[in-house]
Design a protein around this motif. Structure first.
Motif, PDB file in Angstrom:
ATOM      1  N   VAL A  62       0.840  -1.210   0.000  1.00  0.00           N
ATOM      2  CA  VAL A  62       0.000   0.000   0.000  1.00  0.00           C
ATOM      3  C   VAL A  62       0.872   1.256   0.000  1.00  0.00           C
ATOM      4  CG1 VAL A  62      -1.660   1.332   1.356  1.00  0.00           C
ATOM      5  CG2 VAL A  62      -1.973  -1.126   1.076  1.00  0.00           C
ATOM      6  N   ALA A  63       1.892   1.284   0.866  1.00  0.00           N
ATOM      7  CA  ALA A  63       2.767   2.461   0.935  1.00  0.00           C
ATOM      8  C   ALA A  63       3.511   2.666  -0.381  1.00  0.00           C
ATOM      9  CB  ALA A  63       3.753   2.304   2.086  1.00  0.00           C
ATOM     10  N   ARG A  64       4.003   1.607  -0.973  1.00  0.00           N
ATOM     11  CA  ARG A  64       4.734   1.731  -2.249  1.00  0.00           C
ATOM     12  C   ARG A  64       3.833   2.275  -3.344  1.00  0.00           C
ATOM     13  NH1 ARG A  64       5.014  -1.593  -6.711  1.00  0.00           N
ATOM     14  NH2 ARG A  64       6.909  -1.395  -7.998  1.00  0.00           N
ATOM     15  N   ALA A  65       2.588   1.787  -3.419  1.00  0.00           N
ATOM     16  CA  ALA A  65       1.669   2.270  -4.443  1.00  0.00           C
ATOM     17  C   ALA A  65       1.410   3.765  -4.299  1.00  0.00           C
ATOM     18  CB  ALA A  65       0.357   1.493  -4.360  1.00  0.00           C
ATOM     19  N   GLU A  66       1.284   4.239  -3.065  1.00  0.00           N
ATOM     20  CA  GLU A  66       1.074   5.666  -2.850  1.00  0.00           C
ATOM     21  C   GLU A  66       2.310   6.476  -3.235  1.00  0.00           C
ATOM     22  OE1 GLU A  66      -1.681   7.387  -1.870  1.00  0.00           O
ATOM     23  OE2 GLU A  66      -2.677   5.465  -2.197  1.00  0.00           O
ATOM     24  N   VAL A  67       3.487   5.971  -2.880  1.00  0.00           N
ATOM     25  CA  VAL A  67       4.718   6.701  -3.163  1.00  0.00           C
ATOM     26  C   VAL A  67       4.957   6.795  -4.666  1.00  0.00           C
ATOM     27  CG1 VAL A  67       7.234   6.656  -2.900  1.00  0.00           C
ATOM     28  CG2 VAL A  67       5.771   6.147  -0.954  1.00  0.00           C
ATOM     29  N   LEU A  68       4.672   5.738  -5.408  1.00  0.00           N
ATOM     30  CA  LEU A  68       4.863   5.765  -6.858  1.00  0.00           C
ATOM     31  C   LEU A  68       4.043   6.873  -7.506  1.00  0.00           C
ATOM     32  CD1 LEU A  68       4.883   1.955  -7.756  1.00  0.00           C
ATOM     33  CD2 LEU A  68       6.827   3.536  -7.685  1.00  0.00           C
ATOM     34  N   SER A  69       2.882   7.174  -6.916  1.00  0.00           N
ATOM     35  CA  SER A  69       2.059   8.265  -7.436  1.00  0.00           C
ATOM     36  C   SER A  69       2.541   9.624  -6.928  1.00  0.00           C
ATOM     37  CB  SER A  69       0.595   8.047  -7.036  1.00  0.00           C
ATOM     38  OG  SER A  69      -0.207   9.150  -7.368  1.00  0.00           O
ATOM     39  N   ILE A  70       2.922   9.690  -5.664  1.00  0.00           N
ATOM     40  CA  ILE A  70       3.279  10.976  -5.051  1.00  0.00           C
ATOM     41  C   ILE A  70       4.611  11.500  -5.577  1.00  0.00           C
ATOM     42  CG2 ILE A  70       3.934  12.041  -2.844  1.00  0.00           C
ATOM     43  CD1 ILE A  70       1.873  10.202  -1.515  1.00  0.00           C
ATOM     44  N   ARG A  71       5.564  10.628  -5.844  1.00  0.00           N
ATOM     45  CA  ARG A  71       6.901  11.103  -6.219  1.00  0.00           C
ATOM     46  C   ARG A  71       6.919  11.839  -7.553  1.00  0.00           C
ATOM     47  NH1 ARG A  71      10.347   5.680  -7.988  1.00  0.00           N
ATOM     48  NH2 ARG A  71       9.236   5.284  -9.955  1.00  0.00           N
ATOM     49  N   GLU A  72       5.849  11.718  -8.359  1.00  0.00           N
ATOM     50  CA  GLU A  72       5.769  12.430  -9.632  1.00  0.00           C
ATOM     51  C   GLU A  72       4.977  13.731  -9.525  1.00  0.00           C
ATOM     52  OE1 GLU A  72       7.566  11.318 -11.992  1.00  0.00           O
ATOM     53  OE2 GLU A  72       8.069   9.411 -11.009  1.00  0.00           O
TER      54      GLU A  72
ATOM     55  N   ARG B 271       9.278  15.071   4.633  1.00  0.00           N
ATOM     56  CA  ARG B 271       8.429  16.259   4.717  1.00  0.00           C
ATOM     57  C   ARG B 271       7.291  16.273   3.702  1.00  0.00           C
ATOM     58  NH1 ARG B 271      11.684  21.673   4.706  1.00  0.00           N
ATOM     59  NH2 ARG B 271       9.533  22.390   5.008  1.00  0.00           N
ATOM     60  N   HIS B 272       7.473  15.595   2.572  1.00  0.00           N
ATOM     61  CA  HIS B 272       6.484  15.705   1.499  1.00  0.00           C
ATOM     62  C   HIS B 272       5.806  14.383   1.160  1.00  0.00           C
ATOM     63  CE1 HIS B 272       7.797  19.816   0.742  1.00  0.00           C
ATOM     64  NE2 HIS B 272       9.047  19.379   0.744  1.00  0.00           N
ATOM     65  N   VAL B 273       6.586  13.312   1.085  1.00  0.00           N
ATOM     66  CA  VAL B 273       6.025  12.033   0.645  1.00  0.00           C
ATOM     67  C   VAL B 273       5.276  11.338   1.776  1.00  0.00           C
ATOM     68  CG1 VAL B 273       6.556   9.754  -0.305  1.00  0.00           C
ATOM     69  CG2 VAL B 273       7.794  11.769  -1.129  1.00  0.00           C
ATOM     70  N   LEU B 274       5.920  11.219   2.932  1.00  0.00           N
ATOM     71  CA  LEU B 274       5.309  10.486   4.048  1.00  0.00           C
ATOM     72  C   LEU B 274       3.975  11.084   4.500  1.00  0.00           C
ATOM     73  CD1 LEU B 274       5.340   8.295   6.186  1.00  0.00           C
ATOM     74  CD2 LEU B 274       6.813   9.747   7.588  1.00  0.00           C
ATOM     75  N   PRO B 275       3.868  12.390   4.724  1.00  0.00           N
ATOM     76  CA  PRO B 275       2.565  12.933   5.166  1.00  0.00           C
ATOM     77  C   PRO B 275       1.439  12.676   4.180  1.00  0.00           C
ATOM     78  CG  PRO B 275       4.299  14.541   5.526  1.00  0.00           C
ATOM     79  CD  PRO B 275       4.903  13.454   4.700  1.00  0.00           C
ATOM     80  N   ASN B 276       1.735  12.694   2.881  1.00  0.00           N
ATOM     81  CA  ASN B 276       0.690  12.484   1.883  1.00  0.00           C
ATOM     82  C   ASN B 276       0.378  11.012   1.652  1.00  0.00           C
ATOM     83  OD1 ASN B 276       0.024  15.265   0.554  1.00  0.00           O
ATOM     84  ND2 ASN B 276       2.246  15.246   0.786  1.00  0.00           N
ATOM     85  N   ALA B 277       1.289  10.129   2.057  1.00  0.00           N
ATOM     86  CA  ALA B 277       1.041   8.691   1.918  1.00  0.00           C
ATOM     87  C   ALA B 277       0.477   8.085   3.187  1.00  0.00           C
ATOM     88  CB  ALA B 277       2.341   7.973   1.533  1.00  0.00           C
ATOM     89  N   ALA B 278       0.426   8.873   4.262  1.00  0.00           N
ATOM     90  CA  ALA B 278       0.026   8.316   5.560  1.00  0.00           C
ATOM     91  C   ALA B 278      -1.462   8.002   5.629  1.00  0.00           C
ATOM     92  CB  ALA B 278       0.404   9.281   6.671  1.00  0.00           C
ATOM     93  N   GLY B 279      -2.307   8.758   4.919  1.00  0.00           N
ATOM     94  CA  GLY B 279      -3.754   8.568   5.009  1.00  0.00           C
ATOM     95  C   GLY B 279      -4.204   7.150   4.702  1.00  0.00           C
ATOM     96  N   PRO B 280      -3.878   6.616   3.519  1.00  0.00           N
ATOM     97  CA  PRO B 280      -4.279   5.234   3.208  1.00  0.00           C
ATOM     98  C   PRO B 280      -3.698   4.207   4.172  1.00  0.00           C
ATOM     99  CG  PRO B 280      -3.661   6.394   1.214  1.00  0.00           C
ATOM    100  CD  PRO B 280      -3.281   7.282   2.358  1.00  0.00           C
TER     101      PRO B 280
END
Length: 256
Positions: A138-148, A168-177
Protein backbone atom coordinates in the motif's frame (compact mmCIF):
# COMPACT_ATOMS: atom_id res chain seq x y z
CA UNK A 1 -17.73 3.99 18.20
CA UNK A 2 -19.55 3.77 21.55
CA UNK A 3 -18.45 0.12 21.87
CA UNK A 4 -14.88 1.06 21.00
CA UNK A 5 -15.02 3.86 23.56
CA UNK A 6 -16.11 1.38 26.23
CA UNK A 7 -13.24 -0.91 25.23
CA UNK A 8 -10.78 1.95 25.58
CA UNK A 9 -12.08 2.52 29.13
CA UNK A 10 -11.75 -1.20 29.88
CA UNK A 11 -8.20 -1.13 28.54
CA UNK A 12 -7.11 2.04 30.33
CA UNK A 13 -8.92 1.72 33.68
CA UNK A 14 -10.56 -1.73 33.92
CA UNK A 15 -11.01 -1.37 37.68
CA UNK A 16 -13.85 1.11 37.14
CA UNK A 17 -15.94 -1.38 35.11
CA UNK A 18 -15.08 -4.56 37.00
CA UNK A 19 -12.97 -4.04 40.12
CA UNK A 20 -11.07 -6.97 41.56
CA UNK A 21 -8.41 -9.47 40.57
CA UNK A 22 -9.49 -11.59 37.55
CA UNK A 23 -7.16 -14.42 38.59
CA UNK A 24 -8.62 -14.90 42.08
CA UNK A 25 -9.67 -18.54 42.53
CA UNK A 26 -12.78 -19.45 44.54
CA UNK A 27 -13.51 -23.17 44.21
CA UNK A 28 -16.83 -23.02 46.13
CA UNK A 29 -18.12 -20.66 43.41
CA UNK A 30 -16.89 -22.78 40.50
CA UNK A 31 -19.23 -22.97 37.47
CA UNK A 32 -21.76 -20.62 39.04
CA UNK A 33 -24.35 -19.36 36.55
CA UNK A 34 -24.88 -15.60 36.07
CA UNK A 35 -26.54 -14.04 39.11
CA UNK A 36 -26.53 -10.81 41.10
CA UNK A 37 -23.17 -11.64 42.69
CA UNK A 38 -21.43 -12.75 39.49
CA UNK A 39 -23.16 -10.95 36.62
CA UNK A 40 -21.59 -13.16 33.92
CA UNK A 41 -21.05 -16.26 36.07
CA UNK A 42 -17.79 -17.96 37.00
CA UNK A 43 -15.47 -20.45 35.33
CA UNK A 44 -14.26 -23.86 36.47
CA UNK A 45 -11.97 -22.25 39.06
CA UNK A 46 -14.57 -19.84 40.42
CA UNK A 47 -13.01 -16.83 38.70
CA UNK A 48 -15.43 -14.06 37.83
CA UNK A 49 -16.12 -14.00 34.05
CA UNK A 50 -16.96 -10.28 34.00
CA UNK A 51 -13.62 -9.36 35.52
CA UNK A 52 -11.78 -11.64 33.12
CA UNK A 53 -13.60 -10.31 30.05
CA UNK A 54 -12.98 -6.69 31.04
CA UNK A 55 -9.34 -7.30 31.98
CA UNK A 56 -8.98 -9.43 28.85
CA UNK A 57 -9.81 -6.37 26.74
CA UNK A 58 -6.50 -4.86 27.82
CA UNK A 59 -4.50 -7.97 26.95
CA UNK A 60 -6.22 -8.68 23.62
CA UNK A 61 -6.31 -5.08 22.38
CA UNK A 62 -2.74 -4.29 23.39
CA UNK A 63 -1.53 -7.38 21.50
CA UNK A 64 -3.52 -6.36 18.42
CA UNK A 65 -2.41 -2.71 18.56
CA UNK A 66 1.24 -3.63 19.11
CA UNK A 67 1.21 -6.07 16.19
CA UNK A 68 -0.50 -3.48 13.96
CA UNK A 69 2.08 -0.82 14.88
CA UNK A 70 4.93 -3.23 14.22
CA UNK A 71 3.59 -4.19 10.80
CA UNK A 72 2.65 -0.60 9.95
CA UNK A 73 6.01 0.97 10.85
CA UNK A 74 8.21 -1.66 9.19
CA UNK A 75 5.94 -2.23 6.18
CA UNK A 76 5.44 1.49 5.53
CA UNK A 77 9.18 2.13 5.78
CA UNK A 78 9.91 -0.61 3.26
CA UNK A 79 7.23 0.69 0.91
CA UNK A 80 8.41 4.31 1.18
CA UNK A 81 12.04 3.52 0.48
CA UNK A 82 11.28 1.02 -2.30
CA UNK A 83 8.82 3.29 -4.08
CA UNK A 84 10.93 6.46 -3.77
CA UNK A 85 14.35 5.01 -4.61
CA UNK A 86 13.14 2.54 -7.24
CA UNK A 87 15.40 0.39 -9.42
CA UNK A 88 17.30 -2.39 -7.66
CA UNK A 89 16.03 -1.45 -4.18
CA UNK A 90 12.42 -1.53 -5.36
CA UNK A 91 12.73 -4.82 -7.23
CA UNK A 92 14.58 -6.51 -4.35
CA UNK A 93 12.10 -5.32 -1.71
CA UNK A 94 9.07 -6.30 -3.77
CA UNK A 95 10.59 -9.71 -4.48
CA UNK A 96 10.86 -10.29 -0.73
CA UNK A 97 7.31 -9.01 -0.23
CA UNK A 98 6.01 -11.34 -2.95
CA UNK A 99 7.71 -14.29 -1.25
CA UNK A 100 6.02 -13.42 2.05
CA UNK A 101 2.65 -12.91 0.32
CA UNK A 102 2.87 -16.40 -1.15
CA UNK A 103 2.13 -17.72 2.36
CA UNK A 104 -1.27 -17.16 3.98
CA UNK A 105 -0.82 -14.57 6.74
CA UNK A 106 -2.15 -16.78 9.54
CA UNK A 107 -0.07 -19.77 8.39
CA UNK A 108 3.04 -17.60 8.36
CA UNK A 109 2.24 -16.26 11.84
CA UNK A 110 1.62 -19.79 13.12
CA UNK A 111 4.95 -20.93 11.70
CA UNK A 112 6.81 -18.04 13.33
CA UNK A 113 5.22 -18.69 16.73
CA UNK A 114 5.99 -22.40 16.43
CA UNK A 115 9.63 -21.54 15.74
CA UNK A 116 10.01 -18.87 18.43
CA UNK A 117 7.83 -20.42 21.12
CA UNK A 118 4.59 -19.34 22.77
CA UNK A 119 4.06 -16.08 24.61
CA UNK A 120 2.48 -12.66 24.21
CA UNK A 121 5.58 -11.02 22.74
CA UNK A 122 5.99 -13.90 20.28
CA UNK A 123 2.38 -13.47 19.10
CA UNK A 124 2.93 -9.74 18.55
CA UNK A 125 6.10 -10.43 16.58
CA UNK A 126 4.56 -13.23 14.52
CA UNK A 127 1.36 -11.42 13.55
CA UNK A 128 3.25 -8.19 12.91
CA UNK A 129 5.75 -9.86 10.57
CA UNK A 130 2.98 -11.67 8.72
CA UNK A 131 1.23 -8.37 7.90
CA UNK A 132 4.30 -6.38 6.84
CA UNK A 133 3.85 -7.15 3.10
CA UNK A 134 0.35 -5.65 3.04
CA UNK A 135 1.55 -2.30 4.40
CA UNK A 136 4.60 -2.34 2.14
CA UNK A 137 2.42 -2.78 -0.95
CA UNK A 138 0.00 0.00 0.00
CA UNK A 139 2.77 2.46 0.93
CA UNK A 140 4.73 1.73 -2.25
CA UNK A 141 1.67 2.27 -4.44
CA UNK A 142 1.07 5.67 -2.85
CA UNK A 143 4.72 6.70 -3.16
CA UNK A 144 4.86 5.76 -6.86
CA UNK A 145 2.06 8.26 -7.44
CA UNK A 146 3.28 10.98 -5.05
CA UNK A 147 6.90 11.10 -6.22
CA UNK A 148 5.77 12.43 -9.63
CA UNK A 149 3.70 15.29 -8.19
CA UNK A 150 4.74 18.88 -8.93
CA UNK A 151 5.45 19.75 -5.27
CA UNK A 152 7.96 16.90 -5.05
CA UNK A 153 9.67 18.09 -8.24
CA UNK A 154 9.71 21.63 -6.84
CA UNK A 155 11.28 20.45 -3.60
CA UNK A 156 13.92 18.52 -5.53
CA UNK A 157 14.64 21.55 -7.75
CA UNK A 158 15.06 23.76 -4.67
CA UNK A 159 17.90 21.55 -3.49
CA UNK A 160 16.15 19.47 -0.82
CA UNK A 161 17.76 16.12 -0.07
CA UNK A 162 15.99 12.84 -0.76
CA UNK A 163 15.62 12.20 2.97
CA UNK A 164 14.02 15.60 3.48
CA UNK A 165 11.63 15.12 0.56
CA UNK A 166 10.68 11.67 1.79
CA UNK A 167 10.06 12.87 5.37
CA UNK A 168 8.43 16.26 4.72
CA UNK A 169 6.48 15.70 1.50
CA UNK A 170 6.03 12.03 0.65
CA UNK A 171 5.31 10.49 4.05
CA UNK A 172 2.57 12.93 5.17
CA UNK A 173 0.69 12.48 1.88
CA UNK A 174 1.04 8.69 1.92
CA UNK A 175 0.03 8.32 5.56
CA UNK A 176 -3.75 8.57 5.01
CA UNK A 177 -4.28 5.23 3.21
CA UNK A 178 -1.89 3.52 5.62
CA UNK A 179 -3.84 4.75 8.65
CA UNK A 180 -7.10 3.57 7.08
CA UNK A 181 -5.51 0.19 6.34
CA UNK A 182 -4.37 -0.09 9.96
CA UNK A 183 -7.90 0.63 11.20
CA UNK A 184 -9.49 -1.85 8.81
CA UNK A 185 -6.95 -4.59 9.52
CA UNK A 186 -7.05 -4.19 13.32
CA UNK A 187 -10.00 -6.58 13.52
CA UNK A 188 -8.14 -9.18 11.46
CA UNK A 189 -5.09 -8.80 13.68
CA UNK A 190 -7.24 -9.23 16.80
CA UNK A 191 -8.77 -12.40 15.39
CA UNK A 192 -5.37 -13.80 14.43
CA UNK A 193 -3.89 -13.07 17.86
CA UNK A 194 -6.92 -14.60 19.61
CA UNK A 195 -6.71 -17.64 17.35
CA UNK A 196 -3.08 -18.22 18.32
CA UNK A 197 -4.03 -17.90 22.00
CA UNK A 198 -6.92 -20.30 21.41
CA UNK A 199 -4.37 -22.82 20.15
CA UNK A 200 -2.29 -22.35 23.30
CA UNK A 201 0.44 -20.28 21.64
CA UNK A 202 -0.43 -16.88 23.09
CA UNK A 203 -0.81 -15.46 26.56
CA UNK A 204 0.06 -17.94 29.30
CA UNK A 205 -2.57 -18.90 31.89
CA UNK A 206 -4.04 -17.52 34.07
CA UNK A 207 -3.82 -14.35 31.94
CA UNK A 208 -7.37 -13.28 30.95
CA UNK A 209 -7.03 -13.25 27.16
CA UNK A 210 -10.18 -13.72 25.08
CA UNK A 211 -8.81 -16.48 22.85
CA UNK A 212 -7.45 -18.41 25.82
CA UNK A 213 -10.79 -17.99 27.64
CA UNK A 214 -12.60 -19.47 24.63
CA UNK A 215 -10.22 -22.42 24.65
CA UNK A 216 -10.88 -23.01 28.36
CA UNK A 217 -14.65 -22.66 27.98
CA UNK A 218 -15.14 -25.08 25.10
CA UNK A 219 -14.75 -28.02 27.50
CA UNK A 220 -17.72 -26.78 29.55
CA UNK A 221 -19.97 -25.48 26.80
CA UNK A 222 -22.58 -28.17 27.50
CA UNK A 223 -23.10 -27.37 31.20
CA UNK A 224 -21.60 -23.88 31.61
CA UNK A 225 -22.42 -22.03 28.39
CA UNK A 226 -21.53 -18.64 29.89
CA UNK A 227 -17.80 -19.42 30.06
CA UNK A 228 -17.17 -19.33 26.26
CA UNK A 229 -20.17 -17.14 25.36
CA UNK A 230 -19.15 -13.82 26.90
CA UNK A 231 -15.50 -13.68 25.75
CA UNK A 232 -16.73 -14.78 22.34
CA UNK A 233 -19.31 -11.99 22.28
CA UNK A 234 -16.66 -9.47 23.37
CA UNK A 235 -14.43 -10.59 20.51
CA UNK A 236 -17.32 -10.50 18.03
CA UNK A 237 -18.48 -6.99 19.01
CA UNK A 238 -14.94 -5.63 19.00
CA UNK A 239 -14.07 -6.96 15.54
CA UNK A 240 -17.45 -5.88 14.16
CA UNK A 241 -17.07 -2.36 15.57
CA UNK A 242 -13.51 -2.00 14.27
CA UNK A 243 -14.57 -3.19 10.81
CA UNK A 244 -17.52 -0.79 10.65
CA UNK A 245 -15.44 2.20 11.75
CA UNK A 246 -12.64 1.19 9.37
CA UNK A 247 -15.02 0.93 6.41
CA UNK A 248 -16.49 4.34 7.30
CA UNK A 249 -13.01 5.88 7.33
CA UNK A 250 -12.15 4.23 4.01
CA UNK A 251 -15.32 5.54 2.38
CA UNK A 252 -14.63 9.07 3.59
CA UNK A 253 -11.04 8.84 2.34
CA UNK A 254 -12.16 7.52 -1.07
CA UNK A 255 -14.72 10.29 -1.41
CA UNK A 256 -12.05 12.91 -0.77
Amino acid sequence: MAILGLLVICTAIPGIVAPGDPTTVSLPDALSSPDSHHLLGTDQFGRDILRRVVQGARVSLLIAIAATLLAGVIGTTIGLVAGFVGRFVDSSAMWLVDVMLSFPAFTLALTIVAALGSGTSKVVLAVGIALIPVYARVARAEVLSIRERPYVEAARASGSSNASILWRHVLPNAAGPVVVLATVSLGTVLLAASSLSFLGLGAAPPSPEWGAMLADGRRFIGRAWWIPLFPGMALLLTVLSVNIVGQWLRERTDNR
